[in-house]
Motif scaffolding. Structure first.
Motif, PDB file in Angstrom:
ATOM      1  N   PRO A  72       0.945  -1.301  -0.051  1.00 27.50           N
ATOM      2  CA  PRO A  72       0.039   0.048  -0.011  1.00 27.50           C
ATOM      3  C   PRO A  72       0.765   1.335   0.099  1.00 27.50           C
ATOM      4  O   PRO A  72       1.992   1.231   0.035  1.00 27.50           O
ATOM      5  N   GLY A  73       0.252   2.415  -0.089  1.00 25.14           N
ATOM      6  CA  GLY A  73       0.900   3.716  -0.195  1.00 25.14           C
ATOM      7  C   GLY A  73       0.938   4.392   1.375  1.00 25.14           C
ATOM      8  O   GLY A  73       0.397   3.805   2.397  1.00 25.14           O
ATOM      9  N   TYR A  74       1.295   5.733   1.334  1.00 24.68           N
ATOM     10  CA  TYR A  74       1.570   6.352   2.613  1.00 24.68           C
ATOM     11  C   TYR A  74       0.166   6.384   3.415  1.00 24.68           C
ATOM     12  O   TYR A  74      -0.979   6.766   2.589  1.00 24.68           O
ATOM     13  N   THR A  75       0.033   6.116   4.681  1.00 22.00           N
ATOM     14  CA  THR A  75      -0.936   6.122   5.434  1.00 22.00           C
ATOM     15  C   THR A  75      -2.013   5.072   5.023  1.00 22.00           C
ATOM     16  O   THR A  75      -3.067   4.956   5.801  1.00 22.00           O
ATOM     17  N   GLY A 145       2.158  -2.002  -6.289  1.00 22.32           N
ATOM     18  CA  GLY A 145       2.413  -1.054  -5.179  1.00 22.32           C
ATOM     19  C   GLY A 145       1.662   0.071  -5.580  1.00 22.32           C
ATOM     20  O   GLY A 145       1.621   0.392  -6.566  1.00 22.32           O
ATOM     21  N   HIS A 146       1.023   0.718  -4.693  1.00 22.79           N
ATOM     22  CA  HIS A 146       0.252   1.902  -4.656  1.00 22.79           C
ATOM     23  C   HIS A 146       1.084   3.117  -4.303  1.00 22.79           C
ATOM     24  O   HIS A 146       1.580   2.961  -3.275  1.00 22.79           O
ATOM     25  N   SER A 147       1.217   4.282  -4.926  1.00 22.82           N
ATOM     26  CA  SER A 147       1.777   5.427  -4.554  1.00 22.82           C
ATOM     27  C   SER A 147       3.258   5.120  -4.057  1.00 22.82           C
ATOM     28  O   SER A 147       4.272   4.910  -4.896  1.00 22.82           O
ATOM     29  N   PRO A 172       2.316   5.577  -8.982  1.00 20.74           N
ATOM     30  CA  PRO A 172       3.432   5.726  -8.086  1.00 20.74           C
ATOM     31  C   PRO A 172       3.959   6.963  -7.877  1.00 20.74           C
ATOM     32  O   PRO A 172       3.627   7.944  -8.522  1.00 20.74           O
ATOM     33  N   TRP A 173       4.488   6.928  -6.697  1.00 22.90           N
ATOM     34  CA  TRP A 173       5.244   8.267  -6.097  1.00 22.90           C
ATOM     35  C   TRP A 173       6.535   8.080  -5.645  1.00 22.90           C
ATOM     36  O   TRP A 173       6.972   7.184  -4.741  1.00 22.90           O
ATOM     37  N   LEU A 174       7.474   8.667  -6.302  1.00 23.57           N
ATOM     38  CA  LEU A 174       8.820   8.963  -6.022  1.00 23.57           C
ATOM     39  C   LEU A 174       9.458   9.931  -6.612  1.00 23.57           C
ATOM     40  O   LEU A 174       9.714   9.976  -7.976  1.00 23.57           O
ATOM     41  N   ASN A 225      -8.053  10.060 -10.001  1.00 19.14           N
ATOM     42  CA  ASN A 225      -7.541  10.501  -8.905  1.00 19.14           C
ATOM     43  C   ASN A 225      -6.300   9.592  -8.512  1.00 19.14           C
ATOM     44  O   ASN A 225      -5.905   8.606  -9.380  1.00 19.14           O
ATOM     45  N   HIS A 226      -5.611  10.049  -7.648  1.00 21.09           N
ATOM     46  CA  HIS A 226      -4.635   9.285  -7.072  1.00 21.09           C
ATOM     47  C   HIS A 226      -4.768   7.798  -6.496  1.00 21.09           C
ATOM     48  O   HIS A 226      -4.177   6.760  -6.376  1.00 21.09           O
ATOM     49  N   PHE A 227      -6.293   7.720  -6.265  1.00 21.58           N
ATOM     50  CA  PHE A 227      -6.659   6.263  -5.843  1.00 21.58           C
ATOM     51  C   PHE A 227      -7.582   5.350  -6.581  1.00 21.58           C
ATOM     52  O   PHE A 227      -8.291   4.560  -6.287  1.00 21.58           O
TER      53      PHE A 227
HETATM   54  O1  9J3 Z   1       2.167   6.638  -0.990  1.00 19.36           O
HETATM   55  C1  9J3 Z   1       1.480   7.964  -1.248  1.00 19.36           C
HETATM   56  O2  9J3 Z   1       0.131   8.073  -1.305  1.00 19.36           O
HETATM   57  C2  9J3 Z   1       2.590   9.289  -1.677  1.00 19.36           C
HETATM   58  C3  9J3 Z   1       2.001  10.392  -0.791  1.00 19.36           C
HETATM   59  C4  9J3 Z   1       2.808  11.509  -0.591  1.00 19.36           C
HETATM   60  O3  9J3 Z   1       2.756  12.433  -1.280  1.00 19.36           O
HETATM   61  O4  9J3 Z   1       3.613  11.470   0.458  1.00 19.36           O
HETATM   62  C5  9J3 Z   1       4.524  12.937   0.697  1.00 19.36           C
HETATM   63  C6  9J3 Z   1       5.153  12.491   2.127  1.00 19.36           C
END
Ligand code: 9J3
Length: 289
Positions: A72-75, A145-147, A172-174, A225-227
């Protein structure tokens, strides 16, 4: 002579029925649940690299299934991606979704979690008492994986392509992610209207950083969106704004069937002509076979 004719007619009828039963897969058919019954369990040997996990599997499939590990992603927690476990297991895969050690773990920690998760799936293939003992193909693994978990999937593929057959990061986020060492076919799922991992800074440059000689696809959901590839859960802040589970689910299944299992029947789903209706759901599509 009459007997022969009868036999022929029987054979032809049977072939017709068989081809109806094993019709060529389509984006539409792979977007629905597959034919396997799904079971799951969470009592797994612990790993330092992640906090907990659930393994989904095709309960009525005999043997020879590949593994897919998902972060999963952040939070986020497992529940935010649980639909992937159900969907991919119904198409024949053992799917391990993890909870990271903390919900704030960075993408590298999520990559480490994914590699440990692969060990877990392989381990379940040999552990006495494991429901999937003797059923796993050790070399048929994929990371998703997400984000930040998508960033993690890409980092894992970048460092350990020898351990996997495919990668599927979604939204993806990086920042500044360079994934030029990825040597396995990679499907990047993105959302046009992602405000958290903007495609211009994340998914798109991630895709652009991939090597020229690997099969790859960038599929960006229009207005998504992001989700867009997440489960629908209580937390409204982590929900898809459009229902495209059928489309992203179909693309992922086809990606795994072709590149993890080597099943050529799925190639046309990915690289053939799509209906105008399906194409219109994407704002951008890049495919390199
Ligand atoms: O895992 C994600 O949803 C990335 C979110 C994000 O912007 O993290 C910044 C700390």
């Amino acid at each position: 002579m009459r007997k022969l004719r009868h036999l022929l007619i029987t054979a032809i009828t049977f072939m017709g029925l068989a081809s109806a039963a094993f019709a060529q897969p389509t984006l539409e058919s792979l977007g629905k649940r597959g034919s396997y019954q799904v079971a799951y369990y969470s009592q797994l040997p612990p790993k330092d690299e992640y906090a907990a996990a659930t393994l989904y599997f095709p309960a009525n499939r005999g043997t020879d299934f590949g593994g897919v590990v998902i972060s999963p992603g952040y939070t986020e927690v497992q529940e935010n991606l649980a639909w992937w476990g159900q969907h991919l297991a119904s198409w024949g895969y053992a799917v391990l979704i993890v909870d990271t050690n903390t919900t704030q773990d960075n993408p590298q920690l999520r990559a480490d979690a994914l590699m440990a998760a692969i060990e877990t799936v392989r381990g379940e293939g040999v552990r006495a008492g494991s429901p999937i003992r003797g059923k796993i193909l050790d070399n048929n693994m994929a990371v998703m994986g997400h984000s930040m978990g998508g960033g993690g999937a890409l980092l894992a593929a970048n460092a350990h392509s020898d351990q996997i057959k495919a990668a599927i990061p979604f939204t993806p986020w990086l920042p500044n992610g360079d994934f030029s060492e990825v040597a396995v076919p990679t499907l990047v799922l993105a959302g046009e209207d992602d405000q958290i991992a903007k495609v211009a800074e994340h998914a798109w440059p991630h895709y652009q950083s991939l090597a020229d000689d690997i099969p790859r696809m960038y599929a960006e959901v229009a207005d998504g969106n992001h989700f867009i590839a997440n489960s629908v859960t209580e937390n409204e802040g982590l929900r898809p704004n459009i229902d495209v589970q059928d489309l992203v689910g179909a693309l992922a299944v086809a990606w795994l069937k072709l590149y993890v299992d080597g099943d050529e029947d799925y190639r046309a789903v990915l690289y053939g002509e799509w209906s105008a209706e399906q194409s219109a759901r994407l704002s951008r599509l890049e495919r390199v076979e």
